[in-house]
Design a protein around this motif. Structure first.
Motif, mmCIF file in Angstrom:
data_model
loop_
_atom_site.group_PDB
_atom_site.id
_atom_site.type_symbol
_atom_site.label_atom_id
_atom_site.label_comp_id
_atom_site.label_asym_id
_atom_site.label_seq_id
_atom_site.Cartn_x
_atom_site.Cartn_y
_atom_site.Cartn_z
ATOM 1 N N MET A 142 -51.657 -41.477 -28.058
ATOM 2 C CA MET A 142 -50.778 -40.709 -27.177
ATOM 3 C C MET A 142 -51.187 -40.867 -25.720
ATOM 4 O O MET A 142 -50.342 -40.998 -24.823
ATOM 5 N N GLY A 143 -52.496 -40.872 -25.461
ATOM 6 C CA GLY A 143 -52.971 -41.045 -24.094
ATOM 7 C C GLY A 143 -52.610 -42.402 -23.533
ATOM 8 O O GLY A 143 -52.087 -42.511 -22.414
ATOM 9 N N PHE A 144 -52.838 -43.453 -24.296
ATOM 10 C CA PHE A 144 -52.529 -44.791 -23.805
ATOM 11 C C PHE A 144 -51.021 -45.027 -23.729
ATOM 12 O O PHE A 144 -50.550 -45.781 -22.878
ATOM 13 N N ALA A 145 -50.259 -44.380 -24.607
ATOM 14 C CA ALA A 145 -48.797 -44.473 -24.518
ATOM 15 C C ALA A 145 -48.305 -43.901 -23.197
ATOM 16 O O ALA A 145 -47.353 -44.412 -22.593
ATOM 17 N N PHE A 146 -48.960 -42.832 -22.736
ATOM 18 C CA PHE A 146 -48.571 -42.261 -21.442
ATOM 19 C C PHE A 146 -48.754 -43.277 -20.322
ATOM 20 O O PHE A 146 -47.876 -43.433 -19.456
ATOM 21 N N PHE A 147 -49.890 -43.982 -20.311
ATOM 22 C CA PHE A 147 -50.134 -44.946 -19.239
ATOM 23 C C PHE A 147 -49.127 -46.091 -19.287
ATOM 24 O O PHE A 147 -48.689 -46.584 -18.239
ATOM 25 N N VAL A 148 -48.741 -46.509 -20.480
ATOM 26 C CA VAL A 148 -47.735 -47.571 -20.607
ATOM 27 C C VAL A 148 -46.395 -47.104 -20.057
ATOM 28 O O VAL A 148 -45.733 -47.798 -19.272
ATOM 29 N N VAL A 149 -45.974 -45.905 -20.473
ATOM 30 C CA VAL A 149 -44.694 -45.363 -20.007
ATOM 31 C C VAL A 149 -44.729 -45.116 -18.502
ATOM 32 O O VAL A 149 -43.751 -45.373 -17.791
ATOM 33 N N ASP A 150 -45.855 -44.630 -17.999
ATOM 34 C CA ASP A 150 -45.982 -44.352 -16.567
ATOM 35 C C ASP A 150 -45.833 -45.629 -15.751
ATOM 36 O O ASP A 150 -45.101 -45.657 -14.746
ATOM 37 N N ASN A 151 -46.503 -46.701 -16.157
ATOM 38 C CA ASN A 151 -46.392 -47.969 -15.434
ATOM 39 C C ASN A 151 -44.987 -48.546 -15.535
ATOM 40 O O ASN A 151 -44.463 -49.106 -14.561
ATOM 41 N N ALA A 152 -44.361 -48.426 -16.712
ATOM 42 C CA ALA A 152 -43.010 -48.938 -16.881
ATOM 43 C C ALA A 152 -42.018 -48.173 -16.007
ATOM 44 O O ALA A 152 -41.137 -48.769 -15.375
ATOM 45 N N LEU A 183 -42.677 -46.548 -13.222
ATOM 46 C CA LEU A 183 -42.923 -46.879 -11.828
ATOM 47 C C LEU A 183 -42.321 -48.241 -11.470
ATOM 48 O O LEU A 183 -41.762 -48.415 -10.377
ATOM 49 N N ALA A 184 -42.415 -49.184 -12.402
ATOM 50 C CA ALA A 184 -41.801 -50.486 -12.172
ATOM 51 C C ALA A 184 -40.281 -50.377 -12.083
ATOM 52 O O ALA A 184 -39.639 -51.008 -11.236
ATOM 53 N N MET A 185 -39.694 -49.553 -12.955
ATOM 54 C CA MET A 185 -38.248 -49.336 -12.905
ATOM 55 C C MET A 185 -37.828 -48.690 -11.584
ATOM 56 O O MET A 185 -36.804 -49.053 -10.994
ATOM 57 N N GLY A 186 -38.637 -47.752 -11.116
ATOM 58 C CA GLY A 186 -38.323 -47.115 -9.848
ATOM 59 C C GLY A 186 -38.480 -48.050 -8.666
ATOM 60 O O GLY A 186 -37.782 -47.911 -7.661
ATOM 61 N N SER A 187 -39.374 -49.038 -8.771
ATOM 62 C CA SER A 187 -39.625 -49.950 -7.662
ATOM 63 C C SER A 187 -38.422 -50.842 -7.368
ATOM 64 O O SER A 187 -38.180 -51.188 -6.208
ATOM 65 N N PHE A 188 -37.675 -51.230 -8.410
ATOM 66 C CA PHE A 188 -36.504 -52.072 -8.140
ATOM 67 C C PHE A 188 -35.182 -51.321 -8.290
ATOM 68 O O PHE A 188 -34.121 -51.934 -8.353
ATOM 69 N N GLY A 189 -35.254 -49.972 -8.299
ATOM 70 C CA GLY A 189 -34.031 -49.184 -8.251
ATOM 71 C C GLY A 189 -33.450 -48.794 -9.573
ATOM 72 O O GLY A 189 -32.359 -48.212 -9.626
ATOM 73 N N GLY A 190 -34.133 -49.069 -10.680
ATOM 74 C CA GLY A 190 -33.607 -48.701 -11.990
ATOM 75 C C GLY A 190 -33.624 -47.202 -12.220
ATOM 76 O O GLY A 190 -32.743 -46.654 -12.900
ATOM 77 N N TYR A 191 -34.642 -46.511 -11.671
ATOM 78 C CA TYR A 191 -34.751 -45.060 -11.728
ATOM 79 C C TYR A 191 -34.791 -44.516 -10.303
ATOM 80 O O TYR A 191 -35.264 -45.196 -9.387
ATOM 81 N N PRO A 192 -34.334 -43.281 -10.082
ATOM 82 C CA PRO A 192 -34.596 -42.640 -8.792
ATOM 83 C C PRO A 192 -36.106 -42.484 -8.590
ATOM 84 O O PRO A 192 -36.842 -42.291 -9.562
ATOM 85 N N PRO A 193 -36.584 -42.574 -7.364
ATOM 86 C CA PRO A 193 -38.039 -42.528 -7.120
ATOM 87 C C PRO A 193 -38.718 -41.294 -7.705
ATOM 88 O O PRO A 193 -39.793 -41.407 -8.301
ATOM 89 N N PHE A 194 -38.119 -40.115 -7.541
ATOM 90 C CA PHE A 194 -38.733 -38.900 -8.066
ATOM 91 C C PHE A 194 -38.852 -38.953 -9.584
ATOM 92 O O PHE A 194 -39.892 -38.615 -10.155
#
Length: 365
Positions: free
Chosen positions: A319-329, A331-342
């Motif tokens: 569960m802990g490592f899944a969080f880091f994977v989801v968090d990085n993914a 952030l990457a989505m937010g970097s190119f506009g896939g998600y709102p930054p917040f």
């Protein structure tokens, strides 16, 4: 008693001290191992530069360790959570606390408090220490580990355009009219993009207008002639304000400075989604340490009934490592506009808070 998250001062101090010792033990172990591997990978490049020796290796280590601490502190909190809770469970201390009337949240409260304090310390450490060491290290890497830059406000690998011509610099220090660039290359190009001449310079300063190149060497493409014309002034269309906005690296700017840079970018009409996402992540990132005790709590409760200590520890780690994977993914989505930054910065935290609470409550029931 159920509404009092710290019913026993002695128990709170005991659990907090137990947790802190394991956090720092895990952190020291991870940083030492990763630093040795990093030195094995990069020491050859550092020592390949004439004049570099043990002092430069120590300098590199001093600049790299803050980055490793910042990156792997949440992992250390996760591992410390699992080790602490598994040890408490094996020694029947969790059973004793439950028998005394403590709920699962009361058992975890000292760990969450400790992790929250560590998150605040981590935020301050990132903004005061890590940003400076990262800026200096990147600038040093940009000159292939030559002279160690002394200004902590340096920026590396600058690329600027003046019409069709291009100005690049390995290092940039200062701001406004006091900007200075090192290891500079000027490419004079025709409107069709073909290079007319290339000028290499050791340094460039603002000439108001243009940029004075010092200690130059010029190569003319048409007749393949190389000469040394002395100081030259180029890039009269480039102003210090344009250069200040040429490249913003969120990893090298503190929280408040980055906020001002984003505002300047927005006034210039530039896209700021990536910068906004990383600005929010400067807050949500350190909070991942606060989340780890909640995700690792599955290793402490329910074991008396199921007897599957190892399986539950693995689930907590997953569960802990899944969080880091989801968090990085995210952030990457937010970097190119896939998600709102917040959303890119905060959605993983909120999601795994709900997951951790759900697992904890279901385990207790």
């Amino acid at each position: 008693m159920q509404l009092d998250f710290f019913p026993s001062r002695t128990l709170t101090i005991y659990l907090a001290k137990l947790f802190v010792v394991r956090i720092f033990a895990m952190l020291i172990m991870l940083v030492l191992v990763l630093m040795m591997l990093d030195l094995l990978s990069n020491s050859g490049d550092i020592l390949a530069v004439e004049g570099n020796g043990q002092g430069e290796l120590l300098t590199y280590t001093g600049l790299r360790i803050p980055q490793l601490i910042s990156r792997f502190l949440p992992y250390s909190v996760l591992l410390a959570t699992l080790i602490s809770l598994v040890t408490l469970n094996q020694n029947s201390e969790v059973i004793a606390m439950k028998a005394a009337g403590l709920s699962a949240h009361q058992v975890l409260a000292p760990l969450l408090l400790t992790a929250g304090i560590i998150s605040l310390v981590s935020f301050g450490f990132n903004e005061r220490v890590v940003t400076r060491s990262t800026a200096t290290l990147k600038a040093w890497e940009a000159v292939d580990y030559g002279a160690v830059p002394r200004d902590s406000g340096v920026r590396a690998n600058i690329y600027l355009t003046d019409g069709t011509s291009v100005l690049t610099a390995a290092q940039l220090t200062g701001s406004g009219d006091a900007i200075a660039m090192n290891d500079v290359t000027w490419y004079l190009r025709n409107p069709d993009g073909t290079i007319v001449e290339q000028v290499d310079a050791a340094r460039a300063t603002y000439a108001a207008p243009g940029w004075r190149l010092e200690d130059t060497q010029r190569f003319r493409v048409q007749n393949a002639v190389t000469d040394r014309p002395g100081d030259l002034v180029v890039g009269t269309g480039l102003t210090p304000s344009q250069i200040d906005l040429a490249k913003i690296d969120p990893e090298t700017q503190p929280f408040w400075t980055l906020s001002q840079s984003i505002d300047a970018y927005e006034k210039a009409g530039r896209r700021t989604a990536e910068l906004r996402a990383k600005w929010w992540h400067k807050i949500s990132g350190p909070l991942s340490a606060f989340l780890m005790p909640l995700l690792g709590a599955v290793a402490a409760f329910g074991l008396a009934r199921s007897g599957q200590l190892f399986v539950r520890a693995v689930i907590g780690m997953a569960m802990g490592f899944a969080f880091f994977v989801v968090d990085n993914a995210a952030l990457a989505m937010g970097s190119f506009g896939g998600y709102p930054p917040f959303l890119a910065a905060w959605a993983p935290v909120l999601l795994f808070v709900l997951i951790g609470e759900t697992v904890l409550i279901r385990t207790e029931e």
